[in-house]
Design a protein around this motif. Structure first.
Motif, PDB file in Angstrom:
ATOM      1  N   LEU A  73       0.763  -1.228   0.086  1.00  8.41           N
ATOM      2  CA  LEU A  73       0.014   0.051  -0.002  1.00  8.41           C
ATOM      3  C   LEU A  73       1.024   1.412  -0.041  1.00  8.41           C
ATOM      4  N   HIS A  74       2.210   1.075   0.239  1.00  7.66           N
ATOM      5  CA  HIS A  74       2.820   2.437   0.316  1.00  7.66           C
ATOM      6  C   HIS A  74       4.323   2.392  -0.459  1.00  7.66           C
ATOM      7  N   GLU A  75       3.957   3.010  -1.509  1.00  7.45           N
ATOM      8  CA  GLU A  75       5.450   2.957  -2.713  1.00  7.45           C
ATOM      9  C   GLU A  75       6.583   3.349  -1.892  1.00  7.45           C
ATOM     10  N   LEU A 121      13.728   9.318  13.193  1.00  2.00           N
ATOM     11  CA  LEU A 121      13.275  10.773  12.817  1.00  2.00           C
ATOM     12  C   LEU A 121      11.695  11.019  12.779  1.00  2.00           C
ATOM     13  N   ASN A 122      10.922   9.840  12.953  1.00  2.45           N
ATOM     14  CA  ASN A 122       9.537   9.892  12.831  1.00  2.45           C
ATOM     15  C   ASN A 122       8.916  10.871  13.765  1.00  2.45           C
ATOM     16  N   PHE A 123       8.932  12.143  13.851  1.00  2.00           N
ATOM     17  CA  PHE A 123       8.148  12.999  14.751  1.00  2.00           C
ATOM     18  C   PHE A 123       8.014  14.206  14.212  1.00  2.00           C
ATOM     19  N   SER A 124       6.892  14.861  14.677  1.00  3.42           N
ATOM     20  CA  SER A 124       6.577  16.521  14.561  1.00  3.42           C
ATOM     21  C   SER A 124       6.572  16.870  12.935  1.00  3.42           C
ATOM     22  N   PHE A 125       5.697  16.590  12.064  1.00  5.75           N
ATOM     23  CA  PHE A 125       5.626  16.975  10.705  1.00  5.75           C
ATOM     24  C   PHE A 125       4.676  18.046  10.429  1.00  5.75           C
ATOM     25  N   TRP A 126       3.753  18.400  11.362  1.00  6.79           N
ATOM     26  CA  TRP A 126       2.644  19.313  11.144  1.00  6.79           C
ATOM     27  C   TRP A 126       3.288  20.666  10.723  1.00  6.79           C
ATOM     28  N   SER A 127       2.682  21.412  10.196  1.00 11.04           N
ATOM     29  CA  SER A 127       3.027  23.047  10.001  1.00 11.04           C
ATOM     30  C   SER A 127       1.828  23.942  10.371  1.00 11.04           C
ATOM     31  N   SER A 168       4.123  15.063   1.521  1.00 14.32           N
ATOM     32  CA  SER A 168       4.146  16.013   2.808  1.00 14.32           C
ATOM     33  C   SER A 168       4.284  15.214   4.216  1.00 14.32           C
ATOM     34  N   GLY A 169       4.263  15.984   5.248  1.00 18.28           N
ATOM     35  CA  GLY A 169       4.232  15.032   6.534  1.00 18.28           C
ATOM     36  C   GLY A 169       5.374  13.972   6.548  1.00 18.28           C
ATOM     37  N   TYR A 170       4.948  12.994   7.295  1.00 15.81           N
ATOM     38  CA  TYR A 170       5.709  11.605   7.529  1.00 15.81           C
ATOM     39  C   TYR A 170       6.461  11.342   6.178  1.00 15.81           C
ATOM     40  N   TRP A 171       5.313  11.274   5.095  1.00 22.64           N
ATOM     41  CA  TRP A 171       5.882  10.675   3.806  1.00 22.64           C
ATOM     42  C   TRP A 171       7.108  11.731   3.254  1.00 22.64           C
ATOM     43  N   ALA A 200       7.230  -2.351  15.355  1.00 20.80           N
ATOM     44  CA  ALA A 200       5.934  -2.722  14.178  1.00 20.80           C
ATOM     45  C   ALA A 200       6.412  -2.607  12.791  1.00 20.80           C
ATOM     46  N   ASP A 201       7.308  -1.594  12.432  1.00 21.72           N
ATOM     47  CA  ASP A 201       7.736  -1.328  11.061  1.00 21.72           C
ATOM     48  C   ASP A 201       8.887  -2.410  10.875  1.00 21.72           C
ATOM     49  N   THR A 202       9.612  -2.975  11.906  1.00 24.14           N
ATOM     50  CA  THR A 202      10.544  -4.054  11.639  1.00 24.14           C
ATOM     51  C   THR A 202       9.976  -5.432  11.323  1.00 24.14           C
ATOM     52  N   ALA A 212       0.995   6.235  19.935  1.00 22.75           N
ATOM     53  CA  ALA A 212       0.204   7.650  20.448  1.00 22.75           C
ATOM     54  C   ALA A 212       0.983   8.879  19.803  1.00 22.75           C
ATOM     55  N   ASP A 213       0.402   9.283  18.490  1.00 27.24           N
ATOM     56  CA  ASP A 213       0.851  10.356  17.698  1.00 27.24           C
ATOM     57  C   ASP A 213      -0.176  11.436  17.947  1.00 27.24           C
ATOM     58  N   TYR A 214       0.023  12.269  16.782  1.00 32.10           N
ATOM     59  CA  TYR A 214      -1.210  13.272  16.738  1.00 32.10           C
ATOM     60  C   TYR A 214      -2.213  13.308  15.876  1.00 32.10           C
ATOM     61  N   LEU A 268      -4.593  -2.418  12.937  1.00 37.00           N
ATOM     62  CA  LEU A 268      -5.689  -1.301  13.314  1.00 37.00           C
ATOM     63  C   LEU A 268      -5.032   0.091  13.051  1.00 37.00           C
ATOM     64  N   ASP A 269      -3.891   0.279  13.985  1.00 38.02           N
ATOM     65  CA  ASP A 269      -3.329   1.705  13.724  1.00 38.02           C
ATOM     66  C   ASP A 269      -2.911   2.089  12.529  1.00 38.02           C
ATOM     67  N   TYR A 270      -2.222   1.224  11.849  1.00 34.85           N
ATOM     68  CA  TYR A 270      -1.920   1.547  10.466  1.00 34.85           C
ATOM     69  C   TYR A 270      -3.177   1.898   9.539  1.00 34.85           C
ATOM     70  N   TYR A 271      -4.247   1.114   9.608  1.00 32.26           N
ATOM     71  CA  TYR A 271      -5.392   1.464   8.781  1.00 32.26           C
ATOM     72  C   TYR A 271      -5.810   2.780   9.171  1.00 32.26           C
ATOM     73  N   HIS A 281      -8.755  10.684   4.062  1.00 33.84           N
ATOM     74  CA  HIS A 281     -10.051  11.613   4.512  1.00 33.84           C
ATOM     75  C   HIS A 281      -9.483  12.849   4.990  1.00 33.84           C
ATOM     76  N   ARG A 282      -8.438  13.530   4.572  1.00 34.61           N
ATOM     77  CA  ARG A 282      -7.852  14.583   5.370  1.00 34.61           C
ATOM     78  C   ARG A 282      -9.001  15.839   5.021  1.00 34.61           C
ATOM     79  N   ALA A 283      -9.615  15.981   3.784  1.00 35.63           N
ATOM     80  CA  ALA A 283     -10.333  16.911   3.502  1.00 35.63           C
ATOM     81  C   ALA A 283     -11.465  17.025   4.667  1.00 35.63           C
TER      82      ALA A 283
END
Ligand SMILES: Nc1nc2c(c(CN[C@H]3C=C[C@H](O)[C@@H]3O)cn2[C@@H]2O[C@H](COP(=O)(O)O)[C@@H](O)[C@H]2O)c(=O)[nH]1
Length: 341
Positions: free
Chosen positions: A52-54, A74-80, A97-100, A214-216, A238-240, A313-316, A324-326
């Motif tokens: 699902l993730h290229e 480095l997986n933290f704080s990407f919001w602007s 954008s963001g994590y990606w 989990a990613d490992t 527990a992220d944002y 469940l978290d990944y989903y 569904h960002r919009a």
């Protein structure tokens, strides 16, 4: 770590004592029903991490494991500040954008011949080099770039000293236990120590340590060194983003006072009572959703080829938030700048 509640114990304790964040039973059930429809599909499968993730590695070798380690470090704080004005990274014809944007920058560096996933490189990488590697296509830089530089140096040095420069050695030391790996990571790498206090107790979320495990597991496709017998003991991360999507789906509710504060865009600080309640109730909420979903699957008599756990469940739900960002526009996420999530 002595005297500290595990993430699951912490989440339960917080949910039982929370005053501004509430878990909605009917909302939990409706999310479980939403997930039931997906239960036998490709989404709730460990293979989804790759299909699902290229940007995620397709291999399951040592290089892929070290890719996961540096991105989760480095997986933290990407919001602007303003969502329409943020750090963007163009890679292979797409803009991220963001994590990606982090993953796109890592892959771009590798394509440019910069060995960003090698500890011998990032242990001594300079701030200027990090600013170049994680450069944005807009005038908005990736947040906390100095912290990212400091953490790369610190983490690279420890990986060289303690684990021969490869995270695969750390994985192998955990003898196929997710809990052992999580604790080995938290004990070895200071930037993963996502620990705070709540109502007089020392509590843990270990968000980046848990998502690293989990990613490992995912990059190794749940096989070989990644066949963790206790992988289902890992909780949601527990992220944002997850709190925002759980609020949107009605599984979480906030007090008027907290909602007003978040809608005004007020910043919270790491360890604030309300910030801890948001994170803790989100983790416990996903535990309850998982329990409810397993009950529904049982009732339906569905046979699952893979065990459904909080990770899947978290990944989903995290991907759901992105898709569904919009629709989630009016739903606030809590704003905080820290290196833990
Ligand atoms: N709970 C949870 N939090 C997650 C992830 C991920 C990336 N995982 C993906 C990679 C492979 C898997 O297939 C997942 O799809 C990042 N984050 C957190 O989100 C925030 C960034 O959000 P935004 O600003 O919108 O990009 C930030 O705190 C980051 O630490 C997850 O999966 N779960």
């Amino acid at each position: 770590m002595d005297g500290i509640l595990t993430p699951r114990e912490s989440a339960r304790f917080i949910a039982e004592n929370s005053q501004d964040v509430f878990i909605d039973g009917a909302g939990v059930r409706s999310v479980a029903e939403l997930l039931l429809a997906k239960a036998s599909g490709p989404d709730l499968r460990v293979a989804g991490w790759k299909t699902l993730h290229e940007l995620n590695p397709k291999s399951a070798d040592e290089a892929a494991v070290n890719w996961v380690f540096v991105t989760d470090t480095l997986n933290f704080s990407f919001w602007s500040e303003h969502d329409e004005h943020k750090c963007l990274v163009g890679y292979k014809g797409k803009t991220y954008s963001g994590y990606w944007s982090l993953c796109a920058a890592v892959n771009r560096a590798l394509d440019e011949g910069i060995p960003i996933t090698s500890a011998s490189y990032y242990a001594t990488v300079t701030l200027e080099q990090v600013q170049h590697i994680f450069r944005s296509d807009t005038d908005v830089l990736m947040p906390l770039i100095e912290d990212r530089h400091r953490i790369l140096n610190e983490t690279g040095k420890i990986l060289l000293e303690k684990f021969g420069g490869s995270f695969l050695n750390c994985v192998q030391k955990s003898e196929q236990s997710a809990q052992k790996l999580m604790h080995l990571v938290v004990e070895s790498f200071p930037s993963y120590r996502d620990i705070t206090e709540f109502e007089g107790k020392r509590i843990s979320f270990y968000k980046r340590a848990q998502i690293l495990v989990a990613d490992t597991w995912s990059v190794l496709e749940g096989k070989g060194d990644g066949c963790f017998k206790d992988i289902s003991s890992i909780t949601m991360f527990a992220d944002y983003r997850l709190p925002q999507v759980l609020l949107h789906l009605g599984a979480l509710r906030y007090s008027d006072e907290l909602l007003k504060k978040l809608l005004k865009g007020e910043m919270l600080s790491y360890g604030d009572k309300q910030e801890v309640e948001i994170r803790g109730c989100s983790v416990w909420c996903v535990e309850l959703i998982r329990d409810c979903l397993l009950e529904l699957i049982e009732k339906k008599g569905e046979k699952m080829s893979e065990e459904i756990n909080a990770i899947l469940l978290d990944y989903y739900l995290w991907d759901y938030a992105h898709d569904h960002r919009a629709k989630m526009n009016g739903i606030p996420f809590h704003r905080i700048r820290c290196i833990y999530y």
